[in-house]
Design an enzyme around this catalytic site. Structure first.
Site, short mmCIF file in Angstrom:
data_model
loop_
_atom_site.label_atom_id
_atom_site.label_comp_id
_atom_site.label_asym_id
_atom_site.label_seq_id
_atom_site.Cartn_x
_atom_site.Cartn_y
_atom_site.Cartn_z
N VAL A 135 0.84 -1.21 0.00
CA VAL A 135 0.00 0.00 0.00
C VAL A 135 0.87 1.25 0.00
O VAL A 135 1.61 1.51 0.95
CB VAL A 135 -0.94 0.01 1.22
CG1 VAL A 135 -1.86 1.23 1.17
CG2 VAL A 135 -1.76 -1.27 1.27
N CYS A 136 0.77 2.05 -1.05
CA CYS A 136 1.60 3.25 -1.18
C CYS A 136 1.44 4.19 0.00
O CYS A 136 2.42 4.70 0.54
CB CYS A 136 1.24 3.98 -2.48
SG CYS A 136 2.09 5.56 -2.72
N PHE A 137 0.20 4.41 0.44
CA PHE A 137 -0.04 5.41 1.48
C PHE A 137 0.26 4.90 2.89
O PHE A 137 0.12 5.64 3.86
CB PHE A 137 -1.46 5.96 1.38
CG PHE A 137 -1.56 7.13 0.43
CD1 PHE A 137 -1.41 8.42 0.88
CD2 PHE A 137 -1.74 6.92 -0.92
CE1 PHE A 137 -1.45 9.50 0.01
CE2 PHE A 137 -1.79 7.99 -1.80
CZ PHE A 137 -1.64 9.29 -1.34
#
Length: 276
Positions: free
Chosen positions: A146-148
């Site tokens: 997950v990037c965030f």
């Protein structure tokens, strides 16, 4: 030299990535002014980083059940759920920046537009490389897809939480930097399609602590148009230019349609990691 502004509205993931790459291609083929593109995603979609595996990292069945898309970006990084957000793209020659040859220095220059735009809304944000941001850069390491979940040096952090995720790719002296600026960030939706740790409740808590949307950070309602216009003003201030509204050229439109058909709408591109 003034810049071109493309206010593209909302499109599906295949179209969005095809247009960004078409702009990169066109800038390398026929030099012109830098472009800032503002756009959104409809339907919502997950974008994968260029080198990211699809298998085991995205719940494709859940995406299909919700009617959401899946597309691979031309840039690196990790997966992002694009839903209630503004996405920006800057297409600019390396030579138009003071330190365009340097990846991190060019992130600093381009991201200054984002910082000033968010300041106009009352939010102070800084790159993840700064001392203040580094204190909070660990994020949720148990959510590796997950990037965030974690801020990198080139992402923007506000009050210890990631608020903008950005990535770059370069071709023939032209930089494409694009990124996600969430209005709100629904951690439950993120983890429904980007499965994390075994303990769902704990994963949600950790992602909530690691990231937030701009409206969430401000504690105020905010529209796509309000956030997009603030970013436009931020880039004008950062670069001392006027952004002149324009449209895709016929050549750019044709290239985007070709890229969408032959690349971004294909399973070969989206599900098979390049080089595998």
């Amino acid at each position: 030299m003034n810049w071109r502004l493309l206010w593209s509205g909302h499109s599906d993931g295949y179209t969005n990535m095809a247009v960004d790459e078409a702009l990169l291609w066109a800038a390398a083929e026929r030099p012109g002014p830098p472009t800032l593109r503002i756009y959104g995603w409809r339907p919502a979609a997950v974008s994968l980083g260029y080198f990211q595996e699809a298998a085991g990292q995205v719940d494709q069945a859940e995406l299909a059940r919700r009617g959401w898309g899946l597309v691979r970006r031309p840039t690196g990084g990790r997966a992002i759920l694009h839903d209630d957000e503004v996405t920006y793209a800057v297409i600019i020659p390396e030579a138009a920046l003071r330190h365009g040859h340097s990846v991190m220095a060019s992130y600093r220059e381009i991201s200054r537009g984002l910082e000033l735009g968010l300041q106009r809304l009352g939010l102070q944000a800084a790159l993840g490389e700064t001392a203040a941001a580094r204190e909070h850069r660990q994020g949720a390491k148990d959510l590796p897809t997950v990037c965030f979940a974690q801020a990198s040096r080139c992402d923007l952090v506000a009050a210890g939480r990631k608020v903008v995720g950005s990535a770059q790719v370069r071709r023939r002296g032209i930089i494409l930097q694009h990124g996600s600026v969430p209005l709100t960030l629904n951690v439950s939706d993120h983890l429904a399609v980007l499965p994390g740790g075994a303990d769902r409740s704990q994963s949600e808590s950790r992602l909530q602590a690691a990231a937030q949307g701009i409206a969430d950070a401000l504690g105020l309602p905010l529209t796509f148009e309000q956030l997009g216009k603030a970013l436009v003003c931020g880039f004008e201030e950062a670069f001392g230019v006027a952004l002149e509204p324009g449209d895709l050229t016929a050549e750019e439109r044709a290239k985007a349609e070709e890229l969408r058909r032959t690349k971004y709408a294909t399973e070969q591109w989206n599900l098979v990691r390049p080089g595998k």
